[in-house]
Design an enzyme around this catalytic site. Sequence first.
Site, mmCIF file in Angstrom:
data_model
loop_
_atom_site.group_PDB
_atom_site.id
_atom_site.type_symbol
_atom_site.label_atom_id
_atom_site.label_comp_id
_atom_site.label_asym_id
_atom_site.label_seq_id
_atom_site.Cartn_x
_atom_site.Cartn_y
_atom_site.Cartn_z
ATOM 1 C CG HIS A 182 2.187 11.701 2.556
ATOM 2 N ND1 HIS A 182 1.388 12.016 1.481
ATOM 3 C CD2 HIS A 182 1.946 10.400 2.839
ATOM 4 C CE1 HIS A 182 0.677 10.956 1.136
ATOM 5 N NE2 HIS A 182 0.998 9.960 1.945
ATOM 6 C CB SER B 68 -0.908 8.842 4.193
ATOM 7 O OG SER B 68 -1.544 7.717 4.744
ATOM 8 C CE LYS C 93 1.788 9.017 -1.915
ATOM 9 N NZ LYS C 93 1.877 7.930 -0.979
HETATM 10 C C1 PLP Z 1 1.467 6.580 -0.982
HETATM 11 C C2 PLP Z 1 2.173 5.872 0.109
HETATM 12 C C3 PLP Z 1 2.866 4.697 -0.137
HETATM 13 C C4 PLP Z 1 2.808 4.001 -1.463
HETATM 14 O O1 PLP Z 1 3.646 4.600 -2.376
HETATM 15 P P1 PLP Z 1 3.386 4.308 -3.928
HETATM 16 O O2 PLP Z 1 4.663 4.706 -4.574
HETATM 17 O O3 PLP Z 1 2.233 5.159 -4.307
HETATM 18 O O4 PLP Z 1 3.103 2.847 -4.044
HETATM 19 C C5 PLP Z 1 3.590 4.141 0.882
HETATM 20 N N1 PLP Z 1 3.602 4.697 2.111
HETATM 21 C C6 PLP Z 1 2.916 5.807 2.389
HETATM 22 C C7 PLP Z 1 2.973 6.377 3.773
HETATM 23 C C8 PLP Z 1 2.169 6.429 1.409
HETATM 24 O O5 PLP Z 1 1.467 7.519 1.677
#
Ligand code: PLP
Length: 390
Positions: free
Chosen positions: A207, A179, A239
């Site tokens: 991602h 990330s 995302k």
């Molecule tokens: C953003 C993210 C999360 C968390 O997801 P949310 O739905 O925002 O709680 C988990 N794992 C990774 C790798 C992330 O980038």
Amino acid sequence: MTDFESLSDDLVARRKQHLYRSRLVVEGPQGSEIQLSGKPYLNFCSNDYLGLANHPDVICAFQQAAQEFGVGSGASHLVNGHSYYHHQLEEALADFTGRPRALLFSTGYMANLGAVSALLGKGDAVFEDRLNHASLLDAGILSGARFQRYHHADVEDLERRLERADKGNRLVLTDGVFSMDGDMAPLDRLVEVTSRQGAWLMVDDAHGLACVGATGRGVMEVFALKPTSVQVLVGTLGKGFGTAGAFVAGSEEMIEMLIQKARTYIYTTAMPPAIAAATLASLKLVQEESWRRDHLIKLIQQFRKGAEQLGLKLLSSRTPIQPMLAGSAEEALRISEGLKERGVLVTAIRPPTVPKGTARLRVTLSAAHSESQVNRLLQELEQVMSHSCR
Ligand SMILES: *Cc1c(COP(=O)(O)O)cnc(C)c1O
């Protein structure tokens, strides 16, 4: 007198070290431009990689479902909060990821905590890439299993650790696309090692899903892996999918186990059904509009070429996450603030989110950007960077 006096030294220290965090108040939808305090900014820090968070089809599906089902789901999934739309979305996500089942969670953070704690306990062992997302690290620690981190993307280091581990279940956890770095896990080799060692592999492709791979099936698709080679796949919906929530996909048995045991699934209210309906609409766009991923790839190449010409320290990433090393937290903040003064938003990412000495600007590109907006980013970067040592 405040009860928190003993904590305020910590706040002061954070400010001094340029590690203090504060929030922006956004006055409109996500998009290539975003409004803050009455002013428009070019937005290079959102995770809405495909530009779906404000898509008319997604909004319309959300509104229709809210008319039909109301807003609140009213209860947890196991009581009576599991609606028709939740169920439809689980089936669609299972189909999309090529797995027998998928299970919705309210957030990605909760999906990771719930899944790892349900699958492991005392006497088991968990192995994590050093650069894993905080939710995966917390999940490993919370599970009570023996916790170890291996060097970033270092499959040999992982294999040595797996060989030395005691009996019991062994689970390897990794981000699909990292990330804060934008690089991809060496999934082909992780699959080899975990299958040779008889360990399970769990990939959090928050991602990657929706944005990478020819049809948006994420890092698994980039490496052309069979679904069965990764036992637990996590995706988030906030995302690339542009909505909110998350899911875990895998075998019938694994998902049934999560329904019985994952505490962050059982003891929480189901996401609003309208979010699930909106995600069905965005999943359709993810599958039908491959031009969004094609356009993103063009922007990534354009940005990397331009940034290299400016001599910026880019990390080696082929994804929409394009970090530039700044070194100190102070320098990262200076660049981020300089860009903001010029109307461009790029977040400074500082420790402890990333290791000390690797503070960075995290540029994220979106299919909603145009080539001229990426050019503008490069021009403003050139201006702001000319005041610093590269
Ligand atoms: C953003 C993210 C999360 C968390 O997801 P949310 O739905 O925002 O709680 C988990 N794992 C990774 C790798 C992330 O980038």
